[in-house]
Scaffold this active site. Structure first.
Site, mmCIF file in Angstrom:
data_model
loop_
_atom_site.group_PDB
_atom_site.id
_atom_site.type_symbol
_atom_site.label_atom_id
_atom_site.label_comp_id
_atom_site.label_asym_id
_atom_site.label_seq_id
_atom_site.Cartn_x
_atom_site.Cartn_y
_atom_site.Cartn_z
ATOM 1 N N TYR A 12 -1.600 -1.697 10.478
ATOM 2 C CA TYR A 12 -1.809 -1.903 9.034
ATOM 3 C C TYR A 12 -0.649 -1.294 8.237
ATOM 4 C CZ TYR A 12 -3.755 -1.602 4.348
ATOM 5 O OH TYR A 12 -3.933 -1.705 2.985
ATOM 6 N N SER A 42 0.872 -1.184 0.000
ATOM 7 C CA SER A 42 0.000 0.000 0.000
ATOM 8 C C SER A 42 0.903 1.226 0.000
ATOM 9 C CB SER A 42 -0.866 0.011 1.265
ATOM 10 O OG SER A 42 -1.456 1.283 1.442
HETATM 11 N N1 LIG Z 1 -8.807 -0.672 -1.302
HETATM 12 C C1 LIG Z 1 -7.815 0.130 -0.965
HETATM 13 O O1 LIG Z 1 -7.979 1.372 -0.822
HETATM 14 C C2 LIG Z 1 -6.412 -0.443 -0.806
HETATM 15 C C3 LIG Z 1 -5.327 0.455 -0.793
HETATM 16 C C4 LIG Z 1 -4.044 -0.063 -0.653
HETATM 17 C C5 LIG Z 1 -3.842 -1.421 -0.528
HETATM 18 N N2 LIG Z 1 -4.916 -2.269 -0.526
HETATM 19 C C6 LIG Z 1 -4.645 -3.709 -0.385
HETATM 20 O O2 LIG Z 1 -5.216 -4.389 -1.489
HETATM 21 C C7 LIG Z 1 -5.463 -5.748 -1.127
HETATM 22 C C8 LIG Z 1 -6.832 -6.145 -1.610
HETATM 23 O O3 LIG Z 1 -7.805 -5.419 -0.873
HETATM 24 P P1 LIG Z 1 -9.135 -4.840 -1.554
HETATM 25 O O4 LIG Z 1 -8.980 -3.386 -1.706
HETATM 26 O O5 LIG Z 1 -9.506 -5.641 -2.762
HETATM 27 O O6 LIG Z 1 -10.149 -5.048 -0.354
HETATM 28 P P2 LIG Z 1 -11.304 -6.159 -0.151
HETATM 29 O O7 LIG Z 1 -12.319 -5.992 -1.197
HETATM 30 O O8 LIG Z 1 -11.689 -6.037 1.292
HETATM 31 O O9 LIG Z 1 -10.552 -7.532 -0.404
HETATM 32 C C9 LIG Z 1 -9.752 -8.137 0.583
HETATM 33 C C10 LIG Z 1 -9.418 -9.537 0.109
HETATM 34 O O10 LIG Z 1 -8.670 -10.181 1.145
HETATM 35 C C11 LIG Z 1 -9.292 -11.423 1.428
HETATM 36 N N3 LIG Z 1 -9.139 -11.719 2.848
HETATM 37 C C12 LIG Z 1 -9.287 -10.888 3.912
HETATM 38 N N4 LIG Z 1 -9.133 -11.568 5.066
HETATM 39 C C13 LIG Z 1 -8.889 -12.863 4.707
HETATM 40 C C14 LIG Z 1 -8.666 -14.054 5.444
HETATM 41 N N5 LIG Z 1 -8.643 -14.087 6.780
HETATM 42 N N6 LIG Z 1 -8.476 -15.192 4.751
HETATM 43 C C15 LIG Z 1 -8.510 -15.199 3.397
HETATM 44 N N7 LIG Z 1 -8.688 -14.117 2.656
HETATM 45 C C16 LIG Z 1 -8.891 -12.952 3.307
HETATM 46 C C17 LIG Z 1 -10.765 -11.224 1.081
HETATM 47 O O11 LIG Z 1 -11.409 -12.465 0.782
HETATM 48 P P3 LIG Z 1 -12.493 -13.157 1.777
HETATM 49 O O12 LIG Z 1 -13.149 -12.056 2.539
HETATM 50 O O13 LIG Z 1 -13.393 -13.926 0.871
HETATM 51 O O14 LIG Z 1 -11.696 -14.051 2.641
HETATM 52 C C18 LIG Z 1 -10.656 -10.369 -0.173
HETATM 53 O O15 LIG Z 1 -10.408 -11.172 -1.295
HETATM 54 C C19 LIG Z 1 -5.268 -5.817 0.399
HETATM 55 O O16 LIG Z 1 -4.017 -6.398 0.692
HETATM 56 C C20 LIG Z 1 -5.268 -4.354 0.834
HETATM 57 O O17 LIG Z 1 -4.501 -4.154 1.998
HETATM 58 C C21 LIG Z 1 -6.192 -1.814 -0.675
#
Ligand SMILES: NC(=O)c1ccc[n+]([C@@H]2O[C@H](COP(=O)([O-])OP(=O)(O)OC[C@H]3O[C@@H](n4cnc5c(N)ncnc54)[C@H](OP(=O)(O)O)[C@@H]3O)[C@@H](O)[C@H]2O)c1
Length: 236
Positions: free
Chosen positions: A125, A112
């Protein structure tokens, strides 16, 4: 091509031009080490049986966040962040790396933009993503010449459901300001193809990351405090 997905819920996969490719879902709670061990074995078996040749791309994307005055939103959530964002990535990568070395391929670790600075009110985080950023660079250097490349992907706010349940105030209002996920993915794949070790999508995010790298850490933490404070509930 075989797509293997490890997460708790089955994804609604829209693979676009690759929609004819098989997607295999391996239910896996990344906070449970014994499940990671089992799921990694299942993925390796599926690769051997259904896609025995060709390069492998490992995308460590799963992650959770937590906003609030530490340990809010809860001590349990803080530990979940460490388990899912750090421990699971190290564990899964260690289990799959021999296969990647044998077949060639790449690893994308989703960090991130907050990896570039200390982040009050989401301290755990931010630190988990700083781990991923440094770890990716170090691993990429170790693997130089091995046929396996490593990319640290450091998005800023992206329009997903990420902020829901994190303790952030008005999560939907935060997400709506973000980049489109497809643009983040397209940029990451271009960066990987170009052999980059690190990629921050979006010019504003790149400027923020560059500025944070120049500032003393205490000044960066103070600046980040101003930005993060708006995202958390006032102290009770
Ligand atoms: N959205 C943002 O603004 C942003 C910014 C910077 C970085 N990121 C990073 O991008 C990545 C993807 O996040 P996103 O934005 O797509 O958010 P999201 O829609 O909340 O997706 C999170 C993903 O992580 C999986 N996950 C969470 N806890 C888990 C667990 N205990 N076991 C297995 N899988 C788990 C979820 O799948 P299940 O719930 O089905 O398990 C889902 O596929 C993350 O690493 C996040 O830190 C996001």
């Amino acid at each position: 091509m075989l797509v293997c997905n490890l997460s708790r819920r089955e994804p609604c996969a829209d693979l676009g031009e690759n929609s004819a490719r098989p997607v295999r879902h391996f239910p896996c709670d990344l906070a449970r080490p014994e499940r990671i061990a089992a799921a990694a074995g299942e993925v390796l078996a599926a690769l051997a049986a259904e896609a025995p040749a060709g390069r492998v791309l490992l995308v460590n994307n799963g992650g959770v966040g937590g906003f609030g005055s530490f340990p809010a939103p809860s001590a349990g959530r803080q530990l979940e962040i460490v388990d899912v964002n750090v421990r699971a990535v190290v564990d899964l990568t260690a289990r799959l790396l021999p296969c990647l070395r044998r077949r060639g391929g790449a690893i994308i670790n989703v960090a991130s933009v907050v990896a570039y600075l200390p982040t009050p009110f989401c301290a755990t985080y931010g630190a988990s993503k700083a781990f991923l950023l440094n770890w990716s660079h170090a691993l990429g250097e170790e693997l130089r010449g091995s046929g396996v490349r490593v990319l640290a992907l450091s998005p800023g706010t992206t329009r997903t459901g990420f902020f829901e349940g994190t303790g952030a105030t008005r999560p939907e209002a935060i997400a709506v300001q973000g980049m489109a996920p497809d643009d983040v993915v397209a940029g990451a794949l271009r960066a990987l193809a170009a052999g980059r070790a690190s990629f921050v999508p979006g010019i504003g995010n790149r400027l923020a990351a560059a500025a944070a790298a120049w500032l003393p850490r205490s000044a960066a933490a103070r600046l980040a405090r101003g930005a993060m404070e708006r995202r958390v509930p006032p102290p009770s």
